[in-house]
Write a protein that holds these residues in place. Structure first.
Motif, PDB file in Angstrom:
ATOM      1  N   ALA A   1      -5.395   3.074   4.770  1.00 17.41           N
ATOM      2  CA  ALA A   1      -4.092   2.497   5.138  1.00 17.41           C
ATOM      3  C   ALA A   1      -4.223   1.632   6.393  1.00 17.41           C
ATOM      4  CB  ALA A   1      -3.087   3.627   5.372  1.00 17.41           C
TER       5      ALA A   1
ATOM      6  N   PHE B   1       0.882  -1.189   0.000  1.00 15.66           N
ATOM      7  CA  PHE B   1       0.000   0.000   0.000  1.00 15.66           C
ATOM      8  C   PHE B   1       0.906   1.221   0.000  1.00 15.66           C
ATOM      9  CE2 PHE B   1      -2.463   3.439   1.676  1.00 15.66           C
ATOM     10  CZ  PHE B   1      -3.806   3.169   1.460  1.00 15.66           C
TER      11      PHE B   1
ATOM     12  N   GLN C   1      -2.152  -0.383  -4.405  1.00 17.94           N
ATOM     13  CA  GLN C   1      -2.637  -1.246  -3.321  1.00 17.94           C
ATOM     14  C   GLN C   1      -2.881  -2.645  -3.875  1.00 17.94           C
ATOM     15  OE1 GLN C   1      -6.337  -0.088  -1.373  1.00 17.94           O
ATOM     16  NE2 GLN C   1      -5.864  -1.380   0.391  1.00 17.94           N
TER      17      GLN C   1
ATOM     18  N   SER D   1       1.425  -0.510   5.107  1.00 20.21           N
ATOM     19  CA  SER D   1       0.908   0.627   4.331  1.00 20.21           C
ATOM     20  C   SER D   1       1.760   1.852   4.631  1.00 20.21           C
ATOM     21  CB  SER D   1      -0.559   0.889   4.647  1.00 20.21           C
ATOM     22  OG  SER D   1      -0.817   0.751   6.007  1.00 20.21           O
TER      23      SER D   1
ATOM     24  N   HIS E   1      -5.856  -1.609   5.598  1.00 15.54           N
ATOM     25  CA  HIS E   1      -5.148  -2.478   4.639  1.00 15.54           C
ATOM     26  C   HIS E   1      -4.400  -3.587   5.392  1.00 15.54           C
ATOM     27  CE1 HIS E   1      -2.792  -3.734   1.192  1.00 15.54           C
ATOM     28  NE2 HIS E   1      -1.715  -3.642   1.945  1.00 15.54           N
TER      29      HIS E   1
END
Ligand SMILES: Cc1ncc(C[n+]2csc(CCOP(=O)(O)OP(=O)(O)O)c2C)c(N)n1
Ligand code: SF4
Length: 289
Positions: free
Chosen positions: A187, A168, A253, A194, A190
């Motif tokens: 983020a 990410f 991503q 990230s 994720h």
């Protein structure tokens, strides 16, 4: 019924000591609002801070927190995730911390894809120590440590992160706290490493990369027709775009297996919540002396 949190519930009793107008204020409010909107409470979150003006944030936001050594926030955070995978782990540190003293840790943590969120306060200077050139300073920048202009070219955090396998990769701007909040939320959710590199104007020492400098140049990747954040070639292309026009938003991503998911001993309950098997902790520690 559990309490509905507000951003101010994440304030401590300390007033931020940052200079008036510093970009760190926009980052703090964006992070607090992101935590609220994700339904997180102070006890769900552990933030690791570097050393610097950014690191002083350790005193101003109420979550579990750890003030690391300069350049060592990332490995500390990766270790904490292994110990307690139930916590959301965030790192907030300066560009000097992350891309200077901590560069080796940064690259290797990206390769491993530990499930942590790394927010870099990128003011293109070492600001706490009064404005020396940092790894993201542009070639030619004159500071008290580079009176004739910086010889090196600057590091490119987006391209570096992409090439090291970061799952990410994003860039935010402290002058657009709403957009930054959305990037922080994505983020944090994720599953994997990230990176959020944030342009954070230092109003005291950086007279070039001001809020106006960024307002005049930034464009949002999400507004770019056809942009596909799962396409690494497109991401590299944007990562290399830096000049009169500068992109921000989520560059890339892609979900891949995390560091902790590759460790069978971490399956099940978080390590920190398991009963201690060691009976005599003193004796156990002495065995390593
Ligand atoms: C290993 C080590 N090197 C240098 C220092 C001195 N030092 C403290 S803060 C700082 C600058 C921090 O700059 P940055 O990480 O970019 O954060 P900012 O202050 O800009 O937020 C430096 C060099 C230190 N504390 N430890
Ligand atoms: S010196 Fe710069 S980065 Fe540090 S608090 Fe002041 S404006 Fe912010």
């Amino acid at each position: 019924m559990s309490k509905v949190m507000k951003a101010k519930d994440f304030n401590t009793s300390y007033k931020p000591s940052w200079c008036p107008g510093c970009g760190n204020f926009g980052m703090q409010i964006a992070m607090q609002n992101a935590l609220v909107e994700l339904g997180l409470k102070p006890e769900n979150v552990l933030i690791f801070y570097g050393i610097g003006c950014s690191g002083n944030g350790v005193n101003f936001t109420k979550t579990y927190a750890w003030h690391s050594l300069h350049g060592r926030a990332v490995p500390s955070a990766v270790g904490a995730k292994l110990a307690n995978k139930d916590l959301k782990i965030i790192i907030m540190a300066g560009d000097g911390d992350g891309y200077g003293e901590g560069m080796g840790h940064f690259i290797h943590a990206l390769r491993g894809n530990a499930d942590v969120t790394y927010v870099v306060h990128d003011n293109k200077l070492y600001s706490l120590t009064t404005g020396q050139a940092a790894p993201t300073s542009d070639k030619g920048t004159k500071t008290k440590s580079t009176p004739d202009g910086l010889i090196e070219v600057s590091v490119n955090p987006m391209a570096l992160a992409l090439s090291a396998g970061c799952s990410f990769v994003s860039r935010g701007f402290a002058g657009d706290a709403n957009n930054l909040k959305e990037i922080f939320k994505a983020a944090i959710m994720h599953p994997g490493f990230s990176l959020v590199d944030v342009f954070q104007p230092c109003v005291t020492f950086n007279k070039i990369n001001t809020f106006k400098y960024y307002f005049d140049r930034l464009y949002k990747l999400s507004d770019k027709p056809g942009y596909n954040k799962t396409d690494i070639n497109m991401a590299f292309n944007e990562a290399l775009t830096f000049g009169n026009k500068i992109p921000y938003g989520i560059f890339y991503q892609k979900v891949r297996d995390t560091y902790d998911s590759n460790l069978p001993q971490l399956k099940g309950q978080a390590l920190a919540k398991r009963p201690m098997k060691v009976k005599d902790i003193k004796k156990f520690v002495q065995a390593f002396a």
